[in-house]
Design an enzyme around this catalytic site. Structure first.
Site, mmCIF file in Angstrom:
data_model
loop_
_atom_site.group_PDB
_atom_site.id
_atom_site.type_symbol
_atom_site.label_atom_id
_atom_site.label_comp_id
_atom_site.label_asym_id
_atom_site.label_seq_id
_atom_site.Cartn_x
_atom_site.Cartn_y
_atom_site.Cartn_z
ATOM 1 C CG ASP A 28 -0.811 -20.658 1.155
ATOM 2 O OD1 ASP A 28 -0.003 -20.514 2.520
ATOM 3 O OD2 ASP A 28 -0.118 -21.214 0.211
ATOM 4 C CE1 TYR A 45 -3.093 -2.898 0.924
ATOM 5 C CE2 TYR A 45 -4.715 -1.097 0.921
ATOM 6 C CZ TYR A 45 -4.394 -2.518 0.790
ATOM 7 O OH TYR A 45 -5.534 -3.258 0.857
ATOM 8 C CG ASP A 101 -12.967 -8.479 2.365
ATOM 9 O OD1 ASP A 101 -12.841 -7.569 3.087
ATOM 10 O OD2 ASP A 101 -13.717 -7.866 0.987
ATOM 11 C CG ASP A 116 -7.586 -5.544 1.693
ATOM 12 O OD1 ASP A 116 -8.700 -4.996 2.308
ATOM 13 O OD2 ASP A 116 -7.554 -5.529 0.563
ATOM 14 C CE LYS A 131 2.984 -18.154 -0.507
ATOM 15 N NZ LYS A 131 2.265 -19.385 -0.213
HETATM 16 C C1 IPM Z 1 -10.266 -1.966 3.664
HETATM 17 C C2 IPM Z 1 -10.584 -1.397 2.331
HETATM 18 C C3 IPM Z 1 -9.536 -0.434 1.582
HETATM 19 C C4 IPM Z 1 -8.151 -1.387 1.769
HETATM 20 C C5 IPM Z 1 -9.705 -0.059 0.198
HETATM 21 C C6 IPM Z 1 -11.106 0.812 -0.021
HETATM 22 C C7 IPM Z 1 -8.509 1.083 -0.033
HETATM 23 O O1 IPM Z 1 -10.768 -2.687 1.219
HETATM 24 O O2 IPM Z 1 -10.552 -1.109 4.435
HETATM 25 O O3 IPM Z 1 -10.129 -3.165 3.645
HETATM 26 O O4 IPM Z 1 -7.946 -2.060 0.878
HETATM 27 O O5 IPM Z 1 -7.502 -1.197 2.866
HETATM 28 MN MN MN Z 2 -10.510 -4.636 2.292
#
Ligand code: IPM
Ligand code: MN
Length: 349
Positions: free
Chosen positions: A219, A135, A247, A243, A186
């Protein structure tokens, strides 16, 4: 008096933030928490009208606030990256919010696709490094748009950045029952960057003999998060992997509607947000589950030292979920955003 900057931003952000503020008001009244909110209209709409993303004057005021409460960033009419980088990542980086804290916890009454796992199995927290790695925006392209195009996107890791993140994870583990930190990397492939992570993890870990340590490649971590989520207590990992696995974590804990997040600078201004995005297709429809945003408000109160108020918000969320009145937390749950917020606010005690 806490000065909270509110950035509802895009899509469903304003709707979920309104419910968080509703619950915050209820909890603050009971626990005598004094705060004021200042709302800023940055986001896709303002950008489309004026070309401004995050004006310096707004940035200056955000730096003076005690915390930032954010909805969601991203607009269908704005090219991807402009708002994400210009608002979200700029705030995380410029305010040096080097920890992204993301609890993954199955609340009673919430369904997880992992049918035979319960709240006692799914209760861990991801400490995501939040200012470096892939990032950092380091890279460039050569011969762009031609068949000879070369694109470089570098991952940047500093000893300072890695160490402060790992140290935060160990300190956090010390406050939890299980007292275990798993590093996710990794290092079998990223032999420079993640070697730095491994060495730093080993060195810092020696300072915390009471904390159990473990290691997982990213992984395999994804596999175990689904198969054996009970193995995890605190996970520490780099920005990109954090990130992605959060999710996955959001699904493991029952969906995006419940997953909250804190961008923390322990010595500066921190920012609290749901981990979901702006969900443009649901904007204005009053169907998005606001629980993640409400929980983020609870994390914000705890961070501001209002521990009882924060816990009361969290307890009200748990009571609302356990009541079964919130349905399946999806956009088709039949429970509106405002009804969900009303229910949580009424359960604050
Ligand atoms: C998160 C989001 C952000 C990230 C995006 C919107 C830049 O996916 O907060 O996880 O990748 O950090
Ligand atoms: Mn995210």
């Amino acid at each position: 008096m806490h000065r909270i900057a509110v950035l509802p931003c895009d899509g469903v952000g304003p709707e979920v933030v309104a419910e968080g503020l509703k619950v915050l008001e209820a909890a603050a009244a009971i626990y005598d928490v004094e705060y004021e909110t200042v709302e800023y209209d940055i986001g896709g709409e303002r950008y489309l009208e004026t070309g401004e993303v995050l004006p310096d004057s707004v940035m200056a005021e955000l730096c003076e606030s005690d915390a930032i409460y954010l909805g969601a960033v991203g607009h269908p009419d704005v090219a991807p990256g402009i708002l994400e980088q210009g608002i979200l990542l700029r705030l995380r980086f410029d305010l040096d919010q080097y920890i992204n804290l993301r609890p993954i916890r199955l609340y009673p009454g919430v369904e997880t696709p992992l049918k035979d796992k319960g709240p006692e199995d799914i209760d861990f927290i991801v400490v995501r490094e939040n200012t470096e790695g892939l990032y950092a925006g380091v890279g460039g392209s050569l011969r762009k748009g031609t068949r000879h195009e070369v694109a470089l996107q570098e991952a940047v890791y500093t000893r300072m950045g890695v160490e402060r993140c790992i140290r935060y994870a160990f300190e956090l583990a010390g406050t939890r029952d299980e007292k275990k930190v798993t590093m996710v990397d990794k290092s079998n492939v990223l032999t420079f960057g993640h070697d730095l992570w491994v060495r730093t993890f080993d060195e810092v870990g020696e300072e915390y003999p009471e904390i159990e340590t473990d290691h997982a490649y990213v992984d395999a971590c994804c596999m175990w998060m689904v198969k054996n989520p009970e193995w995890f207590d605190v996970i520490v990992t780099c920005n990109m992997f954090g990130d992605i696995i959060t999710d996955l974590g959001a699904m493991v804990q029952g969906g995006m509607g419940v997953a909250a997040s804190a961008n923390i600078n322990p010595d500066g201004v921190s920012m609290f947000e749901p981990i979901h995005g702006s969900a443009p297709k649901y904007t204005g429809r009053n169907v998005i589950c606001p629980i993640a945003s409400i929980s983020a408000a609870g994390m914000m109160m705890e961070h501001l030292g209002e521990v009882e108020c924060g816990k009361a918000i969290e307890d009200a969320v748990i009571a609302a979920l356990a009541s079964g009145k919130l349905g399946d937390l999806s956009t088709r749950s039949g429970v509106s955003t405002t009804e969900a917020g009303d229910l949580v606010a009424s359960l604050v005690e």
